[in-house]
Design a protein around this motif. Sequence first.
Motif, mmCIF file in Angstrom:
data_model
loop_
_atom_site.group_PDB
_atom_site.id
_atom_site.type_symbol
_atom_site.label_atom_id
_atom_site.label_comp_id
_atom_site.label_asym_id
_atom_site.label_seq_id
_atom_site.Cartn_x
_atom_site.Cartn_y
_atom_site.Cartn_z
ATOM 1 N N CYS A 87 0.859 -1.396 0.023
ATOM 2 C CA CYS A 87 0.229 0.044 -0.254
ATOM 3 C C CYS A 87 0.923 1.226 -0.097
ATOM 4 O O CYS A 87 0.625 2.190 -0.798
ATOM 5 N N PHE A 207 -2.149 -0.488 5.857
ATOM 6 C CA PHE A 207 -3.264 -1.085 5.068
ATOM 7 C C PHE A 207 -4.637 -0.553 4.888
ATOM 8 O O PHE A 207 -5.285 -0.565 4.079
ATOM 9 N N CYS A 210 -5.776 1.800 2.187
ATOM 10 C CA CYS A 210 -6.054 1.561 0.830
ATOM 11 C C CYS A 210 -7.292 0.540 0.972
ATOM 12 O O CYS A 210 -7.168 -0.565 0.272
ATOM 13 N N ARG A 213 -8.315 -1.538 -2.147
ATOM 14 C CA ARG A 213 -7.799 -2.561 -2.949
ATOM 15 C C ARG A 213 -8.464 -3.734 -3.268
ATOM 16 O O ARG A 213 -8.109 -4.688 -3.812
#
Length: 392
Positions: A87, A207, A210, A213
């Motif tokens: 990320c 993380f 993001c 994702r």
Amino acid sequence: MAIIRNAKYKQRRGTSFFSLAIISAAAIAFFCLHSSSVSTKTILRNMVNQEDHNHEKYLYWGDRIDCPGKHCDSCEGLGHQESSLRCALEEALFLQRTFVMPSRMCINPVHNKKGILHQSRNASSGEKWASSSCAMDSLYDLDLISKHVPVILDNSKTWYQVLMTSMKLGARGIAHVKGIARTDLKESTLYSNLLLINRTASPLSWFMECKDRNNRSAALLPYSFLPSMPAKKLRDAAEKIKLLLGDYDAIHVRRGDKLKTRKDRFGVERTLHPHLDRDTRPEFILLRIAKWVPPGRTLFIASNERTPGFFAPLSVKYKLAYSSNYSNILDPLIDNNYQLFMTERLIMMGAKTFIRTYKEDITDLSLTDDPKKNTKIWQKPVYNMDEDGEKS
């Protein structure tokens, strides 16, 4: 709400700027004692004359891969940390900045038992590798990563010089950002011309920044990026083992920590992965992979299962191989199970047919149909083909 602070701003909440100031002070002391090939004057001159020079601008996300966030006092596994690292690398790539990478990665003790490598000797032993963290460059080839996303380590002379230069640049030196989209960081001159963007003001672990994702088409770096970037010594070891294996297939069997259960108020055992224990047992593996792997093939098995001989029943159809069969190659190189798994992952990627525990992608072959990302629904474990888990 978007927040921007210049280098002189005193934060009322959090410790990120305080920590940064400490690092800056250390940097000054370091500079007084050591010479560096990257001088403050050079960085300053490049900032003035080449403001669009991508490699002269930096992105900092902190000195722990999962901190800030709820994992500051703990340590997640390699996969979780790689999601965070990818990320951050993606954001650096998007912003066209050099990423300041933590110099060390913490190691979750749950994933650091020696028995996984030495299962043929004493797999049930609780003996662990001594290290609770490892150098990032012992895991990844930073030069190889830098061909795609320029990186420096946060214990490098270059990073110390960047911190010093950011202080000299004043308002043009650094911004501590929180809640600001990466498109704004790239397009707004308020941020785009800064030497350093500091992301540690965010209360979220990397993380979590993001969340989109799940839309893999929007990812700038493929999921295979970090798995293909291990340190050279790990890549070389994997190549040697692949040559010895010859033509082979591979399975990754995730058991261990994923088999966790808890009792409900009636004393009934529940789990988040109701079919996993069943689907990763040898008798069910044989049924599952029969349509993909013909009898007589060499089958490389990577697993966190520590029971000696657990996969032996598979030998009725296949020639079994484990990383422990190649300890003469791995023992001189491996200091922790993160390095071991990264090497095993390369071996599995080189197999003719690779079967994962869970589906990572719709085209993947897998041992179980349970989702990898659990639904937070605790269900009764299923141990045969006729049962079905009762949801709770």
